[in-house]
Design a protein around this motif. Structure first.
Motif: not given
Length: 345
Positions: A252-281
């Motif tokens: 998300p671009e900002s915390y405000h956008e995150f709050q608007n898109m993730i409505d904890v009271h909406d049962p249809l909103v569903s997501y999963d997270l992934i950690r992104r890191s890695g080594w430099l080339s």
């Protein structure tokens, strides 16, 4: 509804190994996330002497954004079956997958659905005609006449250069696509049409050098094929969409956008997270990037009202994962792109 400007199909000519978040060589991914392919394009631009095209800050747009790389199958000279991430959206309606326990369990394992089934799921239509096969599900059973992709675990060895240590055996998983019949594809949206030749040149270079890990032993080489024939998406509720599914990793671009898109009271909103890191080339192989968590492909978000009329919906931001307090200091940003394409419905 058109969701992108172009498609690039990658026909692999050598095996593919995409590292997973556990950095486990014996287990590999066969899709490539959007942030990793964007970083590969930026790296190719640097190799081609086009450093000025790489954004210097997070507010500067690179001029294009992409989806993650998903599998496709070539049916004949004109027709292709494209797979998309299964939306994390519980299908509704009267269909066999909710009644038949065996089918329901098979469908639960599915991670990728074809373009037609993707539209039916988001429209709430019946999916009775779909055929699950492992992690894939399609409305056309001919797609599974031959395996789309096959995995192979091969032994490798680490040999001591000094001869003082024992040889260490380890195992690596590689994936093979059907020659000229299947591969990975990527959706591309160009905010700046003039950047297109540079993007395609970078992808052609990646095809010769390979993507993923262990490119020094020939992995990940491909033949790219570009086309503007992007299938449209027809969803019944798309005229007044309230939700959206991401087709690449999203930050998300900002915390405000995150709050608007993730409505904890909406049962249809569903997501999963992934950690992104890695080594430099090169020339920073000894440095590890900082880490960031992003939303995985297929997550379902509440759609803010102010962007409902967008034709091609792109949201998110790029994150600089440059290591801190290292010597010599790294003077350029190390981007992970969390801005990607969405399908509103």
């Amino acid at each position: 509804m058109r969701i992108a400007d172009s498609i690039v199909r990658l026909f692999f000519t050598t095996p593919l190994h995409i590292g997973n978040e556990r950095s486990d060589y014996a287990l590999a991914n066969f899709i490539m996330h959007s942030d990793a392919f964007m970083a590969a394009i930026f790296h190719a631009w640097g190799r081609l002497g086009w450093d000025h095209l790489i954004p210097a800050d997070a507010q500067t747009s690179p001029g294009f954004f992409i989806s993650s790389l998903f599998p496709f199958v070539k049916l004949d000279d004109k027709n292709y079956c494209y797979f998309l991430p299964k939306p994390r959206w519980r299908p509704t309606g009267d269909h066999e997958h909710t009644k038949n326990t065996k089918l329901r369990k098979m469908f639960k394992k599915v991670a990728y659905v074809d373009w037609t089934l993707f539209q039916k799921m988001l429209s709430g239509e019946s999916t009775q005609s779909s055929v699950p096969a492992g992690v894939f599900c399609s409305t056309n059973k001919d797609v599974f006449a031959e395996p789309i992709i096959q995995g192979q675990v091969v032994p490798r060895a680490t040999v001591s250069r000094t001869g003082k240590e024992d040889t260490v055996i380890f195992y690596m998983e590689r994936y093979y696509f059907r020659s000229d019949k299947s591969g990975l594809y990527c959706l591309i949206h160009y905010e700046d049409k003039n950047i297109r030749p540079k993007v395609e040149a970078a992808i052609r270079m990646l095809g010769k050098e390979g993507i993923g890990t262990d490119r020094n032993i020939g992995n990940g080489k491909f033949r790219p094929e570009f086309t503007d024939e992007v299938p449209t998406i027809d969803i019944k509720s798309a005229k007044e969409p309230q939700y959206a599914v991401n087709l690449g990793l999203f930050c998300p671009e900002s915390y405000h956008e995150f709050q608007n898109m993730i409505d904890v009271h909406d049962p249809l909103v569903s997501y999963d997270l992934i950690r992104r890191s890695g080594w430099l080339s090169e020339p920073y192989q000894t440095w590890r990037k900082r880490a960031v968590y992003m939303f995985k492909e297929g997550s379902v978000f509440r759609l803010p009202a102010n962007i409902q009329n967008s034709r091609v919906l792109v949201k998110g931001r790029m994150v600089d994962l440059r290591p801190q307090q290292v010597q010599p200091p790294i003077t350029h940003p190390v981007w992970r792109c969390g801005k990607t394409l969405f399908v509103p419905f």
